[in-house]
Scaffold this active site. Sequence first.
Site, short mmCIF file in Angstrom:
data_model
loop_
_atom_site.label_atom_id
_atom_site.label_comp_id
_atom_site.label_asym_id
_atom_site.label_seq_id
_atom_site.Cartn_x
_atom_site.Cartn_y
_atom_site.Cartn_z
N HIS A 240 -9.39 3.21 -1.51
CA HIS A 240 -10.13 3.40 -2.76
C HIS A 240 -11.53 2.76 -2.69
O HIS A 240 -12.55 3.42 -2.82
CB HIS A 240 -9.37 2.77 -3.94
O1 RIB Z 1 -7.00 2.15 -8.64
C1 RIB Z 1 -7.50 1.55 -7.48
C2 RIB Z 1 -8.34 0.36 -7.80
O2 RIB Z 1 -7.54 -0.63 -8.47
C3 RIB Z 1 -8.89 -0.35 -6.55
O3 RIB Z 1 -10.13 -0.91 -6.85
C4 RIB Z 1 -7.87 -1.42 -6.29
O4 RIB Z 1 -8.44 -2.54 -5.62
C5 RIB Z 1 -7.47 -1.81 -7.68
O5 RIB Z 1 -8.42 -2.73 -8.17
#
Ligand code: RIB
Length: 307
Positions: A240
């Site tokens: 992500h």
């Molecule tokens: O949904 C994914 C996000 O939520 C990423 O930034 C992960 O690190 C969590 O913070």
Amino acid sequence: MADRATSPVIMDVDTGVDDAVALALATRLSELDLIGVTTVAGNVDVEKTTDNSLRVLAMLGRSDIPVYRGMNRPLARAYHDASEFHGVSGLGDAEFPASPVAVQFETAPEFIIRAVRARPGEITLIPVAPLTNIAVALALEPELPRLIKRVVIMGGAFQCRGNATPYAEYNIWADPEAAAIVANSDLPITFIGLDVTHKAPLPKALWATLAAREGVEARMVYALARRTFIGREREEFHLHDPLAVAVTAFPDLVTTESWGVTVESGIGDQIGRTCLVKQPDVPQHQVAVAVKTDAFLARFGEALSFQ
Ligand code: RIB
Ligand code: CA
């Protein structure tokens, strides 16, 4: 000195396993100059996200990059962590040595404002965490949208299922009031949501090869993703936050569309839901709708010396 133009960036993180990988990527991409890291409560509490960020930067040989502690809870709601996924420490089951340097005295929002005032129009902010610090910075400096070059946010689930709830992505869901303030501002935002990050995983087969590699980056990523693949028996480790960093360096990795973004922040099961709208009173932002997965993984592996 990098032989290519480098772009000054600030990352706002809740280090977390994928935040840690994103920090590694940001320090290894010659296109980016990571001038500071700000931390916030998210995956784990702000003391842990701060300490984790310091440890990760030290492991990478970049203790020169200052870290600034931010907000310790959402603007208006109870704080909910994501330690079920990231582990109690926030770094999965990875154990990194303590950093030789301490967090800075200045707060995260104060640093963001001071930095963009000093370099108007130059700095890209990369929030990959709940948007609490960004909302506070906007409240302290209403001119922020005119002082910042771009804001590349990992957040949202626009035309796909959420991960915190069926409707909402964690960074938005964890502080929906902050997200609503940010999305309704004139900040020049590019949203990198689950719509594209779920199509940019680290495959288990590639991960398994990292243990035998020499580089500190490969060993870090192997350790950070081990809980996901072994402990939680998943087949993919979603990159992500690293995708938001990669898009900052290489915008062509994603296709974007111009949309207004609204955030559900009332009560009920749709809290944190992000909707795409075309309304005259809602600022338009860039929303990623497709990703060149292979090109991203190639850039990712090259930068971290996996190739
Ligand atoms: O949904 C994914 C996000 O939520 C990423 O930034 C992960 O690190 C969590 O913070
Ligand atoms: Ca994060």
